[in-house]
Design an enzyme around this catalytic site. Sequence first.
Site, mmCIF file in Angstrom:
data_model
loop_
_atom_site.group_PDB
_atom_site.id
_atom_site.type_symbol
_atom_site.label_atom_id
_atom_site.label_comp_id
_atom_site.label_asym_id
_atom_site.label_seq_id
_atom_site.Cartn_x
_atom_site.Cartn_y
_atom_site.Cartn_z
ATOM 1 N N PHE A 255 0.805 -1.232 0.000
ATOM 2 C CA PHE A 255 0.000 0.000 0.000
ATOM 3 C C PHE A 255 0.832 1.274 0.000
ATOM 4 O O PHE A 255 0.370 2.316 0.451
ATOM 5 C CB PHE A 255 -1.008 -0.004 1.170
ATOM 6 C CG PHE A 255 -2.272 -0.712 0.798
ATOM 7 C CD1 PHE A 255 -3.385 -0.003 0.379
ATOM 8 C CD2 PHE A 255 -2.340 -2.098 0.814
ATOM 9 C CE1 PHE A 255 -4.541 -0.649 -0.013
ATOM 10 C CE2 PHE A 255 -3.479 -2.756 0.415
ATOM 11 C CZ PHE A 255 -4.587 -2.034 0.007
ATOM 12 N N CYS A 266 -15.200 1.275 -1.634
ATOM 13 C CA CYS A 266 -15.005 1.334 -0.183
ATOM 14 C C CYS A 266 -14.217 2.540 0.315
ATOM 15 O O CYS A 266 -14.735 3.337 1.082
ATOM 16 C CB CYS A 266 -14.355 0.039 0.293
ATOM 17 S SG CYS A 266 -15.449 -1.369 0.085
HETATM 18 N N1 LIG Z 1 -17.187 -4.397 -2.405
HETATM 19 C C1 LIG Z 1 -16.246 -4.586 -1.508
HETATM 20 O O1 LIG Z 1 -15.088 -4.831 -1.813
HETATM 21 C C2 LIG Z 1 -16.590 -4.529 -0.039
HETATM 22 C C3 LIG Z 1 -15.683 -5.025 0.888
HETATM 23 C C4 LIG Z 1 -16.000 -4.965 2.235
HETATM 24 C C5 LIG Z 1 -17.210 -4.400 2.629
HETATM 25 N N2 LIG Z 1 -18.058 -3.906 1.706
HETATM 26 C C6 LIG Z 1 -19.336 -3.337 2.163
HETATM 27 O O2 LIG Z 1 -20.351 -4.311 1.943
HETATM 28 C C7 LIG Z 1 -21.587 -3.664 1.609
HETATM 29 C C8 LIG Z 1 -22.069 -4.182 0.258
HETATM 30 O O3 LIG Z 1 -21.139 -3.798 -0.728
HETATM 31 P P1 LIG Z 1 -21.167 -4.413 -2.201
HETATM 32 O O4 LIG Z 1 -19.977 -3.905 -2.890
HETATM 33 O O5 LIG Z 1 -21.405 -5.876 -2.111
HETATM 34 O O6 LIG Z 1 -22.499 -3.704 -2.772
HETATM 35 P P2 LIG Z 1 -23.244 -3.999 -4.141
HETATM 36 O O7 LIG Z 1 -23.806 -2.695 -4.558
HETATM 37 O O8 LIG Z 1 -22.386 -4.775 -5.052
HETATM 38 O O9 LIG Z 1 -24.450 -4.969 -3.700
HETATM 39 C C9 LIG Z 1 -25.524 -4.585 -2.907
HETATM 40 C C10 LIG Z 1 -26.740 -5.415 -3.329
HETATM 41 O O10 LIG Z 1 -27.800 -5.219 -2.391
HETATM 42 C C11 LIG Z 1 -29.031 -5.256 -3.114
HETATM 43 N N3 LIG Z 1 -30.096 -4.678 -2.298
HETATM 44 C C12 LIG Z 1 -30.312 -3.381 -1.981
HETATM 45 N N4 LIG Z 1 -31.395 -3.276 -1.166
HETATM 46 C C13 LIG Z 1 -31.843 -4.534 -0.967
HETATM 47 C C14 LIG Z 1 -32.935 -5.077 -0.214
HETATM 48 N N5 LIG Z 1 -33.761 -4.298 0.491
HETATM 49 N N6 LIG Z 1 -33.094 -6.413 -0.222
HETATM 50 C C15 LIG Z 1 -32.278 -7.218 -0.930
HETATM 51 N N7 LIG Z 1 -31.238 -6.754 -1.661
HETATM 52 C C16 LIG Z 1 -31.041 -5.433 -1.680
HETATM 53 C C17 LIG Z 1 -28.705 -4.508 -4.394
HETATM 54 O O11 LIG Z 1 -29.644 -4.776 -5.411
HETATM 55 C C18 LIG Z 1 -27.308 -5.034 -4.696
HETATM 56 O O12 LIG Z 1 -27.360 -6.183 -5.525
HETATM 57 C C19 LIG Z 1 -21.282 -2.169 1.628
HETATM 58 O O13 LIG Z 1 -21.618 -1.664 2.896
HETATM 59 C C20 LIG Z 1 -19.791 -2.114 1.419
HETATM 60 O O14 LIG Z 1 -19.208 -0.958 1.962
HETATM 61 C C21 LIG Z 1 -17.788 -3.968 0.374
#
Ligand SMILES: NC(=O)c1ccc[n+]([C@@H]2O[C@H](COP(=O)([O-])OP(=O)(O)OC[C@H]3O[C@@H](n4cnc5c(N)ncnc54)[C@H](O)[C@@H]3O)[C@@H](O)[C@H]2O)c1
Length: 441
Positions: A255, A266
């Site tokens: 990093f 994120c």
């Molecule tokens: N992407 C990463 O690398 C990562 C890593 C660690 C933590 N996070 C955290 O995890 C969380 C999710 O991130 P992500 O990247 O997977 O998001 P994303 O946008 O890829 O997925 C979220 C999903 O939730 C669905 N959704 C929304 N409202 C809903 C409901 N009421 N019922 C069912 N499904 C619903 C959406 O349609 C979408 O498919 C966030 O808080 C993010 O900060 C992400």
Amino acid sequence: MKISVIGTGYVGLVSGVCFAQMGNKVTCVDIDAAKIAKLEQGIIPIYEPGLEDMTLENYKQGTLKFTTDANDAIASSLISFIAVGTPMGEDGSADLQYVLAVAKKIGQSINDYIVVVDKSTVPVGTAEKVRAAIQAELDARGVDIKFDVVSNPEFLKEGAAIKDFMHPDRVVIGADNEKALEVMRELYAPFMKHHDRFIAMDIKSAEMTKYAANAMLATKISFMNEMSQICERVGADINKVRNGIGSDSRIGYSFIYPGCGYGGSCFPKDVQALAKTAKDFGYTPRILDAVEEVNYAQKYVISNKVIGRFGEDLSGKTFAVWGLSFKPETDDMREASAITIINELTCKGAQVVAYDPKARHEAENHYLKGNQSVSYVDSKYDALKDADAVILVTEWQEFRSPDFDEMKKLLKTPIFFDGRNQFDKVKMQKMGFEYFQIGVN
Ligand SMILES: NC(=O)c1ccc[n+]([C@@H]2O[C@H](COP(=O)([O-])OP(=O)(O)OC[C@H]3O[C@@H](n4cnc5c(N)ncnc54)[C@H](O)[C@@H]3O)[C@@H](O)[C@H]2O)c1
């Protein structure tokens, strides 16, 4: 164990698939009916190494299901994960509307004890809000059903998500009672047969741990980018400085790559959400504010170098862009530096021909949709044909050792802007390239 994962995005799908892989019965739920329909046909909506095979295998075996019916999935599970998005609100805070909508749904659906797990990245105090939202629904139904809410922040890295989930550095659980903690211990035990990496703590500390981890990583990147700016001005070489400081075990090499700024779903939103939380509690987070400020400026460094070389008016110029995703091995373009760089260049009249091994559809259909000055090709060499220069934005492996002779033949002029400092400047110049890096004069 019977598990429901609500939200089938990068985190939800990977978590669901990995829990299924360990023999649990998992139902992944999403409100996006098109996404669920695709998954049921075996089409994986995101690119993540290893995800497709594991998803298909578990789906065929019946350990993994996909549905839009949250009620049924929640009612039949012992553990329900909330893995929906927590995007940045207008004031920088995490928007909790999706998390709380799921909490409401859980309150409407359960008939028996359940452990509700906040896996989404949520500000300190969210578990209490989730608990209150579930309890309000139970009260409205006039039923007395016990449930626990725990925090289980996710640390997976896109591009290595399956590996990270299957072999976690640590599993952080924030819980306020033994029963819920035991359920979580049992769930994660198969992932830590080698040695225990289960870290239990109170809920608020678990919620804070995720933000602290991302803020620390973002700080390292912005620190190094700031060093690169100073290097350019004083005539030092950031690549040599990186080697010089990374060898100190207290610092390490990870990093501290200079680059064209961090992106992704994120770091940008989490740094700002933590800063907002701090301010809400009466503290001015000077480091976090600076980390964001440095990153914002860093996204313009490459386009400024291009403008410095070709002038403010870029009409009639064509630039090849290598890499669109915010980092290699993913198709995720959320907050990707490529968006800023490409918009900046096309705004000044340039044409851009872009190539990315996986993110083309995201750029075309979403993040650069409507930008008529961008076209897309399916090979890195096709992008170079008659271009005035090439700009490397995302360090995919296929860009590490390109055929430089071929590149020179294809480019109108052999000019290379390297946003990830992949090559040796002296060697590039010997090969006849005009070569620009970050943090090197
Ligand atoms: N992407 C990463 O690398 C990562 C890593 C660690 C933590 N996070 C955290 O995890 C969380 C999710 O991130 P992500 O990247 O997977 O998001 P994303 O946008 O890829 O997925 C979220 C999903 O939730 C669905 N959704 C929304 N409202 C809903 C409901 N009421 N019922 C069912 N499904 C619903 C959406 O349609 C979408 O498919 C966030 O808080 C993010 O900060 C992400």
